[in-house]
Design an enzyme around this catalytic site. Structure first.
Site, mmCIF file in Angstrom:
data_model
loop_
_atom_site.group_PDB
_atom_site.id
_atom_site.type_symbol
_atom_site.label_atom_id
_atom_site.label_comp_id
_atom_site.label_asym_id
_atom_site.label_seq_id
_atom_site.Cartn_x
_atom_site.Cartn_y
_atom_site.Cartn_z
ATOM 1 C CG HIS A 1 -2.507 7.134 -15.235
ATOM 2 N ND1 HIS A 1 -1.163 7.145 -15.508
ATOM 3 C CD2 HIS A 1 -2.979 5.965 -15.735
ATOM 4 C CE1 HIS A 1 -0.837 6.041 -16.172
ATOM 5 N NE2 HIS A 1 -1.926 5.306 -16.312
ATOM 6 C CG LEU B 1 -1.078 -7.599 -10.737
ATOM 7 C CD1 LEU B 1 -1.277 -9.097 -10.578
ATOM 8 C CD2 LEU B 1 -2.368 -6.861 -10.361
ATOM 9 C CB SER B 2 2.928 -2.981 -7.595
ATOM 10 O OG SER B 2 2.245 -1.895 -8.113
ATOM 11 C CB SER C 1 9.224 -2.959 -9.606
ATOM 12 O OG SER C 1 8.161 -2.138 -9.970
ATOM 13 C CD GLU D 1 10.155 1.497 -9.817
ATOM 14 O OE1 GLU D 1 10.131 0.670 -8.895
ATOM 15 O OE2 GLU D 1 10.125 1.177 -11.014
ATOM 16 C CG ASP E 1 2.531 1.152 -7.883
ATOM 17 O OD1 ASP E 1 1.313 1.434 -7.801
ATOM 18 O OD2 ASP E 1 3.144 1.147 -8.965
ATOM 19 C CE1 TYR F 1 2.576 5.989 -14.526
ATOM 20 C CE2 TYR F 1 4.554 7.323 -14.321
ATOM 21 C CZ TYR F 1 3.438 6.747 -13.755
ATOM 22 O OH TYR F 1 3.178 6.928 -12.416
HETATM 23 C C1 GLA Z 1 2.004 2.822 -12.113
HETATM 24 C C2 GLA Z 1 2.787 3.768 -11.221
HETATM 25 C C3 GLA Z 1 1.883 4.381 -10.148
HETATM 26 C C4 GLA Z 1 0.626 4.986 -10.766
HETATM 27 C C5 GLA Z 1 -0.034 4.000 -11.734
HETATM 28 C C6 GLA Z 1 -1.179 4.609 -12.492
HETATM 29 O O1 GLA Z 1 1.575 1.718 -11.368
HETATM 30 O O2 GLA Z 1 3.849 3.082 -10.591
HETATM 31 O O3 GLA Z 1 2.607 5.336 -9.404
HETATM 32 O O4 GLA Z 1 0.919 6.209 -11.393
HETATM 33 O O5 GLA Z 1 0.895 3.491 -12.685
HETATM 34 O O6 GLA Z 1 -2.229 4.914 -11.630
#
Ligand code: GLA
Length: 398
Positions: free
Chosen positions: A36, A144-145, A147, A179, A191, A240
């Site tokens: 964050h 784990l990203s 997207s 995104e 990410d 978020y």
């Molecule tokens: C998600 C968001 C990132 C980042 C993290 C927290 O993964 O996509 O950009 O803000 O949360 O660190």
């Protein structure tokens, strides 16, 4: 099961009657520390992992992108001439990355491809249509990203078909724009940038203001283990966005451009005029930025003990000050930390569910994974998924 190059080529040939010209791969990521902080212009230290999205493709002579998703068993198609700029407001019709369709699949996968194509065209890139087959093994909604991996695989495919040079930082920014504005999730740059620019064997220290990156090697003799709690929580997006607003509010009160520019001393001086929750959020971000720089130093020295200590501190700060952990994440981190081979563990990603990450002694990584999974299951009743990860390269053309 990860799909191999041979299998995705075969599936492409079955569908389109000839072999693909290219296969592209873009990885998911795990963040070691710096959570964050990206949307506060701060520092992050993620690594790309050996779980990825793959696309086999061949250019067409027209402006149609036609893709078959193996995981969804579903075709999707759009014309590059019909991508209309979305209204400024996030579009509620598009499912967020954590949304599932009941079978555990993310819905709306084609929107990530459309959004990325839209974003590249908006930046003035001239694109060409292509036929593709898509598959991935990044767990969905786990933090784990998946997207960002999909966006960067789409960008790599669009760049290959359109004969554009691959510039990781530019492509990451365009993926983030997709995104933010097409999918409607207000994420930072971490990410997409790690998926575009990751380096095998290394984490990447990213300055989210300058977008400069520096590969930092994992301490010798250590492994990174991803611990999926197998819990997913809705409302991640609204929480978020609320955290982002609180950070902006704190920066205004401290009279700095972003929390990256604030210090703990300055925060303490202003504590009296701040809402207690806003104060806690700012304290996390300011301290986490410092920890991330210290963690990169520790890695450069090969100091796994110090890196682990910083990871523990990060978890406590995310749990108590930023308030984005969950019972399941806390239980997982406790089980991991209790293991003799563990240097440090913390929740990773946006939080509220999904994964924790641990740094462990390499020679005991498999034992650690098995024992921690068993302890977590006993404690919570959830069946976790645990992976020992390798740090992988970013998006590439194979
Ligand atoms: C998600 C968001 C990132 C980042 C993290 C927290 O993964 O996509 O950009 O803000 O949360 O660190």
């Amino acid at each position: 099961m990860p799909i191999g190059q041979v299998e995705i080529s075969a599936q492409f040939a079955d569908r389109f009657g000839h072999l693909p010209n290219w296969i592209v791969r873009a990885p998911g990521r795990v963040n070691l520390i710096g959570e964050h902080t990206d949307y506060n212009d701060g520092f992050v230290l993620p690594m790309a992992i050996d779980r990825a999205v793959w696309i086999a493709l061949r250019p067409r002579n027209d402006r149609i992108v036609s893709v078959y998703s193996i995981d969804y068993d579903e075709p999707g198609e759009f014309s590059l001439d019909e991508l209309v700029t979305p209204a400024i407001k996030p579009r509620p019709s598009v499912a967020p990355p954590s949304a599932t369709d009941g079978r555990g699949f993310m819905s709306g996968w084609i929107e990530y491809l459309k959004g990325t194509a839209w974003s590249l065209q908006e930046a003035g890139h001239r694109l060409t249509g292509w036929d593709g087959v898509l598959a991935g093994d990044v767990p969905l909604g786990a933090g784990l990203s998946s997207s960002a991996a999909l966006e960067m695989a789409a960008a790599r495919a669009l760049a290959a078909a359109g004969e554009l040079p691959w510039k990781p930082v530019e492509m990451a920014k365009l993926g983030q724009r997709a995104e933010n504005q097409w999918v409607g999730v207000n994420c930072g740059i971490m990410d997409q940038l790690i998926s575009a620019a990751g380096r095998a064997g290394n984490a990447l220290l990213i300055d989210c203001r300058s977008l400069q990156t520096e590969p930092v090697p994992l301490p010798r003799g250590t492994s990174v283990v991803v611990l999926d709690t197998s819990t997913r929580r809705g409302l991640v997006n609204s929480a978020y966005n609320e955290r982002r607003r609180q950070c902006e509010q704190a920066a205004r009160l401290l009279d700095v451009h972003a929390l990256r520019d604030a210090t703990i001393e300055r925060l303490e001086q202003s504590a009296g005029k701040m809402d207690p929750a806003v104060l806690r959020r700012a304290r996390h971000v300011i301290a986490e930025n410092d920890r991330t720089l210290l963690a990169a130093d520790a890695m450069r020295r090969g100091d796994a003990v110090e890196l682990g200590r910083l990871m523990h501190q990060s978890h406590r700060s995310l749990r108590d000050d930023y308030e984005v952990s969950s019972d399941a994440l806390n239980a997982m981190v406790e089980c991991a930390s209790a293991h003799r081979s563990c240097f440090g563990a913390r929740m990773t990603g946006a939080g509220f569910g999904g994964c924790a990450v641990a740094l462990v002694r390499a020679e005991a990584a498999e034992d650690f994974a098995r024992d921690t999974a068993a302890a977590y299951q006993r404690k919570t009743g959830h069946s976790p998924a645990v992976y020992v990860c390798q740090a992988a390269d970013g998006a590439e053309l194979l």
